[in-house]
Design an enzyme around this catalytic site. Structure first.
Site, PDB file in Angstrom:
ATOM      1  N   CYS A   2      -5.600  22.192   7.673  1.00  0.00           N
ATOM      2  CA  CYS A   2      -6.742  22.632   6.876  1.00  0.00           C
ATOM      3  C   CYS A   2      -7.815  23.178   7.822  1.00  0.00           C
ATOM      4  O   CYS A   2      -8.032  22.640   8.903  1.00  0.00           O
ATOM      5  CB  CYS A   2      -7.373  21.553   6.027  1.00  0.00           C
ATOM      6  SG  CYS A   2      -6.265  20.834   4.815  1.00  0.00           S
ATOM      7  N   ARG A  30      -4.175  27.026  10.413  1.00  0.00           N
ATOM      8  CA  ARG A  30      -4.276  25.588  10.177  1.00  0.00           C
ATOM      9  C   ARG A  30      -3.728  25.181   8.818  1.00  0.00           C
ATOM     10  O   ARG A  30      -3.621  23.997   8.512  1.00  0.00           O
ATOM     11  CB  ARG A  30      -5.729  25.143  10.301  1.00  0.00           C
ATOM     12  CG  ARG A  30      -6.324  25.380  11.662  1.00  0.00           C
ATOM     13  CD  ARG A  30      -7.767  24.953  11.698  1.00  0.00           C
ATOM     14  NE  ARG A  30      -7.904  23.524  11.554  1.00  0.00           N
ATOM     15  CZ  ARG A  30      -7.867  22.654  12.557  1.00  0.00           C
ATOM     16  NH1 ARG A  30      -7.701  23.085  13.780  1.00  0.00           N
ATOM     17  NH2 ARG A  30      -8.007  21.368  12.333  1.00  0.00           N
ATOM     18  N   TRP A  77      -3.807  22.945   3.890  1.00  0.00           N
ATOM     19  CA  TRP A  77      -2.418  22.512   4.070  1.00  0.00           C
ATOM     20  C   TRP A  77      -2.306  21.228   3.251  1.00  0.00           C
ATOM     21  O   TRP A  77      -2.970  20.234   3.542  1.00  0.00           O
ATOM     22  CB  TRP A  77      -2.124  22.238   5.539  1.00  0.00           C
ATOM     23  CG  TRP A  77      -0.683  21.988   5.833  1.00  0.00           C
ATOM     24  CD1 TRP A  77       0.308  22.909   5.998  1.00  0.00           C
ATOM     25  CD2 TRP A  77      -0.059  20.712   6.015  1.00  0.00           C
ATOM     26  NE1 TRP A  77       1.502  22.285   6.268  1.00  0.00           N
ATOM     27  CE2 TRP A  77       1.311  20.942   6.283  1.00  0.00           C
ATOM     28  CE3 TRP A  77      -0.508  19.390   5.964  1.00  0.00           C
ATOM     29  CZ2 TRP A  77       2.220  19.913   6.517  1.00  0.00           C
ATOM     30  CZ3 TRP A  77       0.396  18.364   6.196  1.00  0.00           C
ATOM     31  CH2 TRP A  77       1.748  18.642   6.467  1.00  0.00           C
ATOM     32  N   ASN A 103     -11.006  18.200   5.337  1.00  0.00           N
ATOM     33  CA  ASN A 103      -9.759  18.167   6.097  1.00  0.00           C
ATOM     34  C   ASN A 103      -9.488  16.711   6.439  1.00  0.00           C
ATOM     35  O   ASN A 103     -10.388  16.003   6.881  1.00  0.00           O
ATOM     36  CB  ASN A 103      -9.943  18.988   7.386  1.00  0.00           C
ATOM     37  CG  ASN A 103      -8.722  18.916   8.281  1.00  0.00           C
ATOM     38  OD1 ASN A 103      -7.650  18.506   7.849  1.00  0.00           O
ATOM     39  ND2 ASN A 103      -8.895  19.317   9.523  1.00  0.00           N
ATOM     40  N   GLY A 104      -8.262  16.241   6.204  1.00  0.00           N
ATOM     41  CA  GLY A 104      -7.924  14.860   6.531  1.00  0.00           C
ATOM     42  C   GLY A 104      -7.426  14.114   5.307  1.00  0.00           C
ATOM     43  O   GLY A 104      -7.017  14.724   4.314  1.00  0.00           O
ATOM     44  N   GLU A 473      14.041  23.413  22.323  1.00  0.00           N
ATOM     45  CA  GLU A 473      12.917  24.290  21.980  1.00  0.00           C
ATOM     46  C   GLU A 473      13.420  25.607  21.384  1.00  0.00           C
ATOM     47  O   GLU A 473      12.843  26.131  20.422  1.00  0.00           O
ATOM     48  CB  GLU A 473      12.052  24.520  23.229  1.00  0.00           C
ATOM     49  CG  GLU A 473      10.881  25.473  23.046  1.00  0.00           C
ATOM     50  CD  GLU A 473       9.879  25.031  21.994  1.00  0.00           C
ATOM     51  OE1 GLU A 473       9.955  23.894  21.495  1.00  0.00           O
ATOM     52  OE2 GLU A 473       9.036  25.869  21.641  1.00  0.00           O
ATOM     53  N   LYS A 477      12.271  26.823  17.681  1.00  0.00           N
ATOM     54  CA  LYS A 477      11.651  28.132  17.419  1.00  0.00           C
ATOM     55  C   LYS A 477      12.455  28.876  16.363  1.00  0.00           C
ATOM     56  O   LYS A 477      11.905  29.459  15.439  1.00  0.00           O
ATOM     57  CB  LYS A 477      11.642  28.952  18.704  1.00  0.00           C
ATOM     58  CG  LYS A 477      10.472  29.285  19.520  1.00  0.00           C
ATOM     59  CD  LYS A 477       9.099  28.855  19.317  1.00  0.00           C
ATOM     60  CE  LYS A 477       8.801  27.539  18.725  1.00  0.00           C
ATOM     61  NZ  LYS A 477       7.789  26.735  19.347  1.00  0.00           N
ATOM     62  N   GLU A 480      12.064  27.231  12.863  1.00  0.00           N
ATOM     63  CA  GLU A 480      10.679  27.281  12.406  1.00  0.00           C
ATOM     64  C   GLU A 480      10.305  28.649  11.819  1.00  0.00           C
ATOM     65  O   GLU A 480       9.653  28.716  10.785  1.00  0.00           O
ATOM     66  CB  GLU A 480       9.816  26.977  13.640  1.00  0.00           C
ATOM     67  CG  GLU A 480       8.376  26.723  13.417  1.00  0.00           C
ATOM     68  CD  GLU A 480       7.686  26.323  14.732  1.00  0.00           C
ATOM     69  OE1 GLU A 480       8.213  26.601  15.834  1.00  0.00           O
ATOM     70  OE2 GLU A 480       6.606  25.736  14.639  1.00  0.00           O
ATOM     71  N   HIS A 496      31.229  15.895  21.395  1.00  0.00           N
ATOM     72  CA  HIS A 496      31.187  14.587  20.738  1.00  0.00           C
ATOM     73  C   HIS A 496      30.835  14.703  19.257  1.00  0.00           C
ATOM     74  O   HIS A 496      30.394  13.721  18.654  1.00  0.00           O
ATOM     75  CB  HIS A 496      30.185  13.679  21.459  1.00  0.00           C
ATOM     76  CG  HIS A 496      30.579  13.376  22.868  1.00  0.00           C
ATOM     77  ND1 HIS A 496      31.669  12.609  23.201  1.00  0.00           N
ATOM     78  CD2 HIS A 496      30.056  13.790  24.056  1.00  0.00           C
ATOM     79  CE1 HIS A 496      31.798  12.537  24.517  1.00  0.00           C
ATOM     80  NE2 HIS A 496      30.825  13.261  25.062  1.00  0.00           N
ATOM     81  N   LYS A 595      -0.534  24.660  12.051  1.00  0.00           N
ATOM     82  CA  LYS A 595      -0.649  24.646  13.519  1.00  0.00           C
ATOM     83  C   LYS A 595      -0.994  23.262  14.046  1.00  0.00           C
ATOM     84  O   LYS A 595      -0.492  22.832  15.066  1.00  0.00           O
ATOM     85  CB  LYS A 595      -1.726  25.644  13.935  1.00  0.00           C
ATOM     86  CG  LYS A 595      -1.896  25.797  15.434  1.00  0.00           C
ATOM     87  CD  LYS A 595      -0.762  26.600  16.007  1.00  0.00           C
ATOM     88  CE  LYS A 595      -0.870  26.788  17.495  1.00  0.00           C
ATOM     89  NZ  LYS A 595       0.433  27.159  18.075  1.00  0.00           N
TER      90      LYS A 595
HETATM   91  C1  AGP Z   1       5.907  24.135  17.463  1.00  0.00           C
HETATM   92  O1  AGP Z   1       6.102  25.492  17.370  1.00  0.00           O
HETATM   93  C2  AGP Z   1       5.080  23.536  16.403  1.00  0.00           C
HETATM   94  N1  AGP Z   1       3.889  24.221  16.183  1.00  0.00           N
HETATM   95  C3  AGP Z   1       4.953  22.025  16.488  1.00  0.00           C
HETATM   96  O2  AGP Z   1       6.194  21.474  16.770  1.00  0.00           O
HETATM   97  C4  AGP Z   1       3.906  21.487  17.495  1.00  0.00           C
HETATM   98  O3  AGP Z   1       4.354  21.661  18.795  1.00  0.00           O
HETATM   99  C5  AGP Z   1       3.659  19.993  17.181  1.00  0.00           C
HETATM  100  O4  AGP Z   1       3.154  19.883  15.882  1.00  0.00           O
HETATM  101  C6  AGP Z   1       2.727  19.337  18.174  1.00  0.00           C
HETATM  102  O5  AGP Z   1       1.486  19.960  18.179  1.00  0.00           O
HETATM  103  P1  AGP Z   1       0.449  19.696  19.354  1.00  0.00           P
HETATM  104  O6  AGP Z   1       1.022  20.248  20.593  1.00  0.00           O
HETATM  105  O7  AGP Z   1      -0.800  20.392  18.912  1.00  0.00           O
HETATM  106  O8  AGP Z   1       0.267  18.207  19.452  1.00  0.00           O
END
Ligand code: AGP
Length: 600
Positions: A2, A30, A77, A103-104, A473, A477, A480, A496, A595
């Site tokens: 948010c 956000r 969000w 937010n929260g 990673e 990516k 995501e 395995h 984010k």
């Molecule tokens: C990765 O592309 C994501 N945005 C997500 O996995 C992110 O790395 C994770 O939420 C942790 O965020 P941070 O590094 O702000 O703690």
């Protein structure tokens, strides 16, 4: 998660509706389930819409609201309540005098809601937030002035919140912070409020970060910060280094692509002043006070967890007892932690709730805590005993790219500070990585590979050692931003179980560098998938003969395994980007994600 924006314009300042909508656009990373604005003068006007900010822009008339100098806005969000018009913020009291964005999570909202319903209040949404305007309205009805009503309402709340509120006819924005970021901007043309600096950085670089328990009153020429009792608290004015251009797309189609291409400069920024090649030392004055030779635990989530795996492995090569934990599992794993432990939270945003929770638990157990973060004065930076900034600059795309690379380099520096002293060769190798990333960006065939495999059933990624986190990673990516099935494995684990998934429609991306035992073993795994007709894409420096078994090669310069993991990851970022691009996905704002994840 948010985004909140607020503005009180000075005479000759901007129209609030423009500042708020433009600020929301900068914060949309956000959350983008819905958006809304409230302009409280001359009478309260609230507009909101489910969906991305563009949906709100269609319902708001900037012209009709021109000339008004006060406003708040929100991009959501969803936590409580589905993404809908009704659940979009701002929320109002019954009389429509008060508008609130939040937010929260308000943990005691059900009890507050029950009490308000019993008192005859009719709720319009399913959100926890809506209790706040009703509480403010309740105190206004009893004769409190707006500031008093806001303060009394906030005093009821338990949980995490960043809140902004406006009251009809008043040229003031009220704000409160608990466990959720809020920053005030002090400009020549007014006073700004936001969850994050990019929302107003085009107007001012002078900021004041609010702390937990703070209440702020914003007027055109000042921001007065107090505690909930109204006692003044001093929050220093700081100057932020980001400029507005950093937060724009600069001609790229997506922030993600721009941020991938920014990696050479963000990595140089990460290293600047921290390597002394003449002396052969790493210079991290911010960590000088750490005198530690006990175990090191990393806690992190998502991409940052992959960087943490890399950091732990790097430290283990120096003989340090170092391990990485998923922050969300740290408590239930009952990880042994005490005053001899250094716990390192790796977090781009510095606001990830799971990571903050793990760091707080470590702190309670007496551990020394260190934040490795990109965000100055974030919660992690403020709460930890020590902070190492990765200096990647603002990252707007939800998919972390340049911050992962900067985390890798920052953690490599950390390993020299806490583990073995660097050799000159190791320092030179670190220094050369930004230029080698540039070479990868200029020579990559990632787009052609993406075109070949855009219709694949699934994507698998394998690697060993430093390349194992890169495999994880690469898969994160891919899933995501493409919404396609992708998995990363330690290369030796394929046989395995996951090998059962491999077909001629599942490309396997194998990271193989050097020609040592690790490379030879991974090549063995490549042969296993090749024998089952899976197409192989080798990410390699050409030192080994892996290309013989691969259908496609994505080349990187020949460097040590640590540097190679940074370079290989850039190739995988680009493959994911181009697959998503060909599929027409919402690359910078993938569905269901945000984010900064400030809920557990
Ligand atoms: C990765 O592309 C994501 N945005 C997500 O996995 C992110 O790395 C994770 O939420 C942790 O965020 P941070 O590094 O702000 O703690």
């Amino acid at each position: 998660m948010c985004g909140i924006v607020g503005y009180v314009g000075a005479t000759g300042g901007n129209d609030a509706i423009d500042v708020v909508l433009d600020g929301l656009s900068a914060l949309e990373y956000r959350g983008y389930d819905s958006a809304g604005v409230a302009i409280p003068t001359p009478e309260m006007t609230v507009s909101k819409a489910a969906g991305e900010l563009s949906a709100l822009e269609e319902t708001v008339s900037r012209d009709e609201l021109a000339g008004e100098s006060v406003g708040i806005g929100h991009t959501r969000w969803s936590t409580h309540g589905a993404p809908s018009d009704d659940n979009a913020h701002p929320h109002c009291d019954e009389a429509g005098r008060v508008a609130v964005v939040h937010n929260g999570i308000i943990e005691n909202y059900q009890r507050l809601r029950d009490d308000l319903v019993e008192a005859g209040v009719a709720f319009r949404s399913e959100t926890d937030t809506e209790v706040v305007p009703h509480l403010i309205g309740h105190y206004l009805d009893r004769g409190a002035d707006p500031e008093e009503a806001f303060r009394l309402a906030v005093d009821h709340l338990e949980g995490s919140y960043a809140i902004a509120a406006v009251v009809e006819g008043s040229e003031t924005v009220y704000a409160a912070r608990q466990d959720s970021p809020l920053v005030v901007g002090l400009g020549d043309h007014g006073t700004y409020l936001a969850s994050d600096v990019p929302a107003f950085v085009e107007h001012t670089d002078r900021v004041r970060y609010l702390e937990d328990g703070d209440i702020a009153r914003l007027s055109a020429d000042s921001a007065v910060v107090t505690d909930v009792e109204g006692r003044p608290v001093d929050r220093p004015t700081e100057t932020v280094a980001w400029d507005a251009e950093d937060a724009e797309k600069s001609g790229y189609d997506h922030y993600m692509l721009k941020e991938i291409h920014e990696q050479p400069s963000s990595l140089r920024q990460c290293l600047r002043g921290r390597i002394d090649e003449l002396e052969g030392t790493v210079d991290l004055p911010e960590l000088e006070a750490i005198d530690h030779d006990g175990p090191i635990q990393f806690v992190a989530c998502g991409t940052s967890y992959h960087a943490a795996l890399f950091g732990a492995e790097r430290l283990r090569t120096s003989g340090v007892d170092a391990h990485a934990f998923l922050a969300s599992e740290y408590a239930s794993d009952r990880v042994p932690v005490d005053e001899d432990t250094l716990v390192v939270g790796v977090t781009q945003s510095g606001e990830t709730a799971d990571t903050l929770r793990a760091l707080r638990e470590a702190d309670r157990a007496g551990a020394t805590t260190l934040a490795v973060t990109n965000t100055v004065a974030s919660s992690a930076a403020r709460e930890c005993d020590h902070t190492l900034y990765i200096r990647a600059g603002p990252e707007i795309g939800v998919a972390a790219t340049k911050t992962f690379a900067s985390q890798q380099l920052a953690l490599a520096l950390l390993a020299f500070e806490l583990g073995d002293e660097p050799t000159r060769g190791e320092l030179e190798a670190l220094r050369d990585i930004p230029g080698q990333v540039q070479t990868v960006l200029e020579t990559t065939d990632a787009r052609a590979v993406a075109e070949t495999f855009v219709d694949a059933d699934a994507y698998f990624f394998v690697g060993r050692g430093y390349h194992y986190p890169v495999a994880l990673e690469g898969a994160l990516k891919m899933k995501e931003i493409t919404y396609r099935h992708a998995e990363g494995f330690a290369a030796g684990e394929l046989k395995h179980g996951p090998l059962a998934l491999v077909t001629e429609r599942t490309p396997v991306f194998a990271v193989v560098t050097g020609d040592g035992e690790t490379a030879r073993k991974t090549i063995g795994n490549v042969k296993e998938v090749e024998a089952r007709d899976a197409p192989v894409v080798a990410i390699t420096d050409g030192t080994s003969d892996v290309a013989r078994y691969a259908d496609h090669v994505l080349e990187i310069p020949a460097v040590d395994d640590l540097g190679a993991s940074v370079l290989a990851n850039v190739q995988l970022q680009l493959v994911a980007y181009w697959v998503a691009n060909l599929l027409g996905r919402s690359i910078d704002k993938p569905r269901n994600l945000a984010k900064s994840v400030t809920v557990e």
